[in-house]
Enzyme design. Structure first.
Site, PDB file in Angstrom:
ATOM      1  CE  LYS A   1      -0.279  -4.231   1.515  1.00 33.72           C
ATOM      2  NZ  LYS A   1      -1.000  -2.942   1.519  1.00 33.72           N
TER       3      LYS A   1
ATOM      4  CB  SER B   1      -4.295  -3.148  -0.670  1.00 29.41           C
ATOM      5  OG  SER B   1      -3.352  -2.400   0.056  1.00 29.41           O
TER       6      SER B   1
ATOM      7  CB  SER C   1      -4.370  -0.212   2.023  1.00 28.41           C
ATOM      8  OG  SER C   1      -4.953  -0.138   0.753  1.00 28.41           O
TER       9      SER C   1
END
Lengths: 95, 484, 485
Positions: B76, B151, B175
């Protein structure tokens, strides 16, 4: 509760976010919708309840007083917007 | 090869069935082909990935391997990786090449894993649909008109589209779990403090927690083993002996007490999604588990409490983006304050600015007690609810999200609707508990996620509970069509 | 004409003498090239986190014990949010609601000698925080340069109650605090380098009025002289404003040493709203009682206690005791000298340290820690005066010889240079007889009633003994001889 336009401008100023009058109006509408959601919390009686700032009820760990770092200025300033003589440059600071 | 588990890939690498360079190249080729449409990755740097792969092959040849040596992983873009552009999904950091490694990256590098690329995400992890990214929305591989969740939407889409075998992700309000649910994956948000936050760009420090996202619980366990552990550079990192997250995987579920909070099974959840959840619970009963009704009476308050605490912390955490030392600086400005205001107005997107304004407001003079302190008190009530519930059960189950993936653009202009979508996941972060999402069905061809919530430090147990279910079912093996 | 009362409270930022910064492992050494001592944490790179330095906490505990404040069992770090280019995170990590030291007091002495009076200044609190970097305003094409080497240096902010009533009291407090932080080894006190900086909150009110006037804060006073000048100017400015019918506005002002005036800082566009909240990256600081006890055991005897002991045990005056406890180095030197000279010689030791040694050090611009004459050497010298081996005059010669490194000890120099006092009455009488014979005219003058002539004869006799005779003895023998002659 409802935020005034003036409050939106003041908060934006505190947060150093440039905001036009038109944006402020839209922002105000959105923030007020969000604060309506948040207000649900105000009805709850929380007297005597200790605020929870951390997920774990632990105490601060301490680091020994030792210098562990070496100079990496070159690497750090390689990503800087404006640098001269090892200094970060900004518009003139007036006190 | 792209359907194989991490364990099986490790065996293939160790058995010289395939080299890390070949495996990495396979994924890089897929990324080159599919990513332009899916938009799961923000940054790919094949030469860097291949260099790591080559080094991993040398390690394998020398017999110095760990469970992850030579395995390519998606990271990420919230984790700083030295020499990699690290944007956090923001224009503010579009040009930021990190001069240092996050602890998670360092640990994975040490294990010999290969960084495939940096995955797309909502800007500064603020969002539930990955539509707030400066680098564009991510498309859900199951239906490209739909969101991948957020997210960690890029990590989820990357794994779901077989653009990586597994990925790292972070979870501040859901998320990891929510995009995992929406993309048909298994994701784990550990107990707060289990995975180091050092080098993981902060959104809301007291809630942020990194974790794995993969296709199975077993893969998550393998990845978490490498990610987790005490880190002296993070004051909130827990000083506990390293856990073995694989240890309990095979443990039978007979006697497992599943708590079903009535607040999770009331209104507010799509009926078809609820049917999948009920079916999963029925499957657990078959596996020998018992169910008990529990209550989380303050669950509804998790939305207001979260949307005070997270923005408050964020407003302060994001003050460092001022155009002085790194990152974006507005091209034109009149003076210092104008530089700050323009840099931040231009560098941040709408959702980030919105949360900064909320946070600044709730911390400002005269509002602190009514908002911030009240939210923190409610946070304690929510944590206490879980504590009470765990006296009656070993694991709590319910839906991860109220519906399957929604359409791109459907909620982006209505922040309140977007915020309410996280109703089932926020409480876990406020309490600091571990939580998972496990695929448990398809509704109209879209994945449904079953949420598992455990008591503090019960990651190994949660993984066990998920793993046994995945041995009995095949929802986690389903894959989106049209990926070849 | 109204009588005005001045009210002053002081906030001091003392840089703590740790090797590394309060929240990172960067060096705190002064004077490095710009930004070479600013690591990822100090620069507030995305993702970095603070970890608290044990050494800084230890300093805070020492201070709490020294001022008899409460070392808080639990204190909390908070973020103070504001934008400034030398503040990399956009917030300063400080302590707000729960500081590490609560309360405490410091005694100051005003006036000298018999007129000296003591006053207790109460402390509100002391808290740990991080220093900011520096903005350099030299011309970089009209821009400012930011050096973050200092960012993250540990500070102890020490806040008094508004207890001071004059610039003299304020300066006495600042001096006493300055001496104390050095005494307990938590701050080097180097004011030029900014290690010890004071802000003075000044207000005036009509004598007899209970409520305080509106205060203005004079920032960054980095010398005691400037503090005195700045407060004096500010007080007369405030009185003048009020007397001319203008109300005082709360403000932050700077002192300009060139003009001797204070001027208001450019007012920020927004009134300060620091949005303090507990730092989520740091957990509560818990200090257990064992740690406090261990620190207490490790503390030097404090100046007040030492001063009282000097008066009680050594019979020194309060003034002398104060002078000799001005710093740990002076006190240590003095005690070491007494240990050699003997307790009976404590007073002459005090005089030697305060007068002769102090003057000599001053002449060469040295501090006592680097004195060429060691405490043991000075003690040995004073011992020889006390046992009449040498006179005070000869002692000064021996002292100079020790200073010049002409011998290892006073005894060695006395021996080598033959400076031992002549105490043999017969020998002195013989010398006096010679002097009287050679100076008949003076003898006659004395007998005619001119006392001055006597002094001249003593001088001649001392000269004849090369100063080695005991002057008092010479005096007595001479009188006896003249009376008999």
């Amino acid at each position: 509760m409802s935020l005034s336009l003036e409050q939106v401008h003041r908060v934006a100023q505190l947060a150093r976010l440039e905001i036009s009058d038109a944006e402020a109006e839209t922002t105000r509408t959105q923030l007020n919708a969000i604060f309506t959601l948040i207000e649900a919390m105000q009805a709850v009686d929380t007297k005597g309840i200790e605020p929870m700032a951390h997920a774990q009820d632990l105490s601060q760990r301490l680091r020994p007083d030792e210098v562990t770092e070496t100079d990496r200025r070159g690497a750090f300033q390689a990503v800087s917007p404006e640098v001269e003589a090892g200094l970060f440059l900004v518009p003139k600071v007036i006190e | 090869m792209i359907e194989r588990s991490l364990k099986s890939l490790a065996a293939a690498l160790a058995g010289k069935e395939i080299s890390s360079v070949e495996l990495t190249q396979t994924y890089l080729d897929r990324i080159a082909r599919l990513n332009p449409d899916i938009n799961a990755y923000i940054t790919v740097a094949p030469e860097k990935s291949l260099a790591q792969a080559k080094a991993a092959d040398a390690r394998i040849a020398a017999g110095q391997t760990t469970a992850l040596t030579g395995i390519p992983l998606a990271q990420k873009d919230i984790f700083c990786a030295q020499g990699w552009r690290t944007t956090c999904g923001s224009k503010m950091l579009d040009n930021f090449v990190s001069p240092y490694d996050a602890t998670v990256i360092e640990r994975l590098n040490t294990a010999g894993a290969v960084i495939l690329g940096k995955t797309n995400m909502d800007e500064f992890a603020m969002g539930s649909s990955n539509e707030t990214s400066y680098f564009g929305a991510v498309k859900n591989p199951w239906d490209r008109d739909r969101v991948s969740g957020g997210s960690s939407g890029g990590s989820a889409a990357a794994v779901a589209a077989r653009l990586a075998p597994a990925a790292t992700a972070t979870d501040t309000g859901g998320s990891i779990r929510q995009p995992a649910a929406l993309c048909g994956l298994t994701g784990l948000k550990p107990t707060y403090g289990v995975v180091s936050r050092y080098g993981m760009i902060a959104y809301a420090s007291s809630l942020d927690q990194g974790g794995p996202m993969a296709r199975s619980a077993e893969d998550c366990a393998l990845l978490l083993d490498a990610m987790a552990g005490f880190d002296p550079r993070d004051s909130t990192s827990l000083e506990r002996p390293a856990d073995d997250y694989l240890r309990d995987l095979e443990r039978p579920l007979a006697g497992l007490r599943i708590g079903l909070p009535k607040e999770f099974f009331g209104e507010g959840c799509d009926a078809a999604v609820m049917a999948s959840i009920e079916a999963a619970i029925a499957e657990y009963r078959k596996l020998g588990a018992e169910t008990v009704e529990v209550s989380l009476p303050n669950m509804k308050l998790s939305v207001p409490a979260y949307y005070v605490i997270a923005p408050a912390e964020a407003s302060s955490n994001l003050s460092r983006y001022d155009g002085v030392r790194y990152g974006y600086r507005a091209p034109e400005y009149a003076d210092l304050n104008d530089m700050y205001a323009k840099t931040r107005a231009q560098g941040f997107g709408d959702e980030v600015k919105r949360r900064i304004l909320i946070g600044t407001y709730v911390l400002s003079h005269g509002y602190y007690d009514a908002y911030y302190l009240q939210a923190q008190r409610i946070r304690r009530l929510i944590a206490d609810d879980f504590r009470t519930a765990f006296k009656q059960c070993d694991v709590i189950m319910g839906p991860t999200s109220p519906t399957t993936a929604f359409k791109l653009g459907e909620k982006i202009d209505d922040p309140v609707q977007m915020y309410l979508f996280d109703i089932f996941t926020l409480g876990v972060n406020l309490a600091g508990l571990p939580g998972m999402s496990v695929p448990c069905g398809l509704v109209d061809g879209l994945p449904v996620g079953l949420q598992l919530i455990g008591d503090y430090f019960s990651e190994a147990r949660l993984l066990n509970v998920a793993h046994r279910y995945q041995q009995a079912t095949d929802w986690h093996l389903r894959r989106p069509a049209g990926l070849d | 004409m109204k009588q005005w009362e001045v009210v002053i409270g002081i906030e001091t930022h003392a840089q703590l003498q740790t090797r590394s910064k309060i929240f990172s492992g960067s060096s705190t050494a002064f004077g490095a090239e710009p930004n070479v001592q600013a690591n990822a944490v100090d620069l507030a790179l995305p993702g970095v986190l603070p970890v608290l330095n044990r050494g800084a906490v230890e300093c805070a505990i020492r201070f709490g014990l020294a001022v008899e404040g409460e070392v808080a069992p639990k204190s909390v770090f908070a973020r103070k949010n504001y934008f400034y280019p030398d503040l990399p995170k956009g917030y300063q990590i400080s302590q707000y609601e729960l500081p590490v030291v609560v309360g405490g007091k410091l005694t100051i002495t005003l006036g000298e000698g018999d007129a000296a009076v003591e006053k207790t200044i109460n402390l509100t609190r002391a808290h740990l925080e991080e220093d900011a970097g520096k903005s350099l305003h030299e011309d970089f094409h009209g821009k400012s340069g930011i050096d973050l080497n200092r960012a993250g240096t540990p500070l102890l902010e020490i806040v008094t109650e508004p207890d001071m009533r004059s610039s003299a009291e304020a300066v006495a407090y600042a001096r006493a605090l300055h001496a104390l932080v050095r005494w307990i080894g938590i701050c080097d006190g180097n004011m030029q380098e900014g290690s010890f900086r004071c802000d003075a909150n000044v207000s005036v009110r009509p004598v007899g009025q209970q409520e305080f006037g509106t205060r203005r804060e004079i920032k960054n006073l980095n010398s005691f002289r400037f503090m005195q000048q700045a407060i004096d100017y500010e007080v007369s400015w405030q009185i003048n404003e009020i007397e001319e019918g203008r109300a005082i506005q709360q403000a932050t002002v700077l002192f300009d040493p060139d003009t001797g005036e204070t001027r208001s800082m450019r007012t920020k566009e927004d009134a300060h709203d620091y949005r303090y909240f507990p730092d989520p990256d740091l957990l509560p600081l818990m200090i257990d009682r064992d740690w406090v006890a261990r620190t207490r055991a490790d503390m030097p005897e404090l100046p007040t206690a030492k001063k009282q002991r000097f008066v009680a045990d050594f019979g020194l005056s309060a003034y002398d005791a104060t002078t000799l406890t001005a710093s740990l180095d002076i006190a240590g030197y003095y005690e070491a000298a007494v240990a050699v000279a003997g307790k009976g010689a404590a007073k002459p030791c005090a005089n030697w340290v305060m007068v002769d040694l102090a003057a000599r050090l001053n002449k060469d611009g040295l501090d006592i820690a680097s004195s060429p004459v060691s405490a043991a050497q000075l003690g040995g010298l004073v011992a020889r005066i006390a046992d009449n081996t040498i006179s005070n005059n000869i002692a000064k010669k021996v002292f100079e010889a020790l200073w010049a490194g002409e011998g290892q000890s006073a005894d060695e120099i006395i021996e080598k240079q033959g400076l031992k006092q002549i105490t043999d009455t017969g020998a002195i009488e013989k010398l006096i007889d010679e002097v009287l014979a050679a100076n008949a005219a003076m003898v006659a003058e004395f007998k005619a009633g001119k006392e001055k002539a006597f002094n001249a004869l003593v001088g001649q006799a001392m000269k004849a003994t090369k100063g080695k005779a005991n002057p008092q003895q010479v005096n007595e023998l001479l009188r006896k001889k003249l009376a008999g002659a």
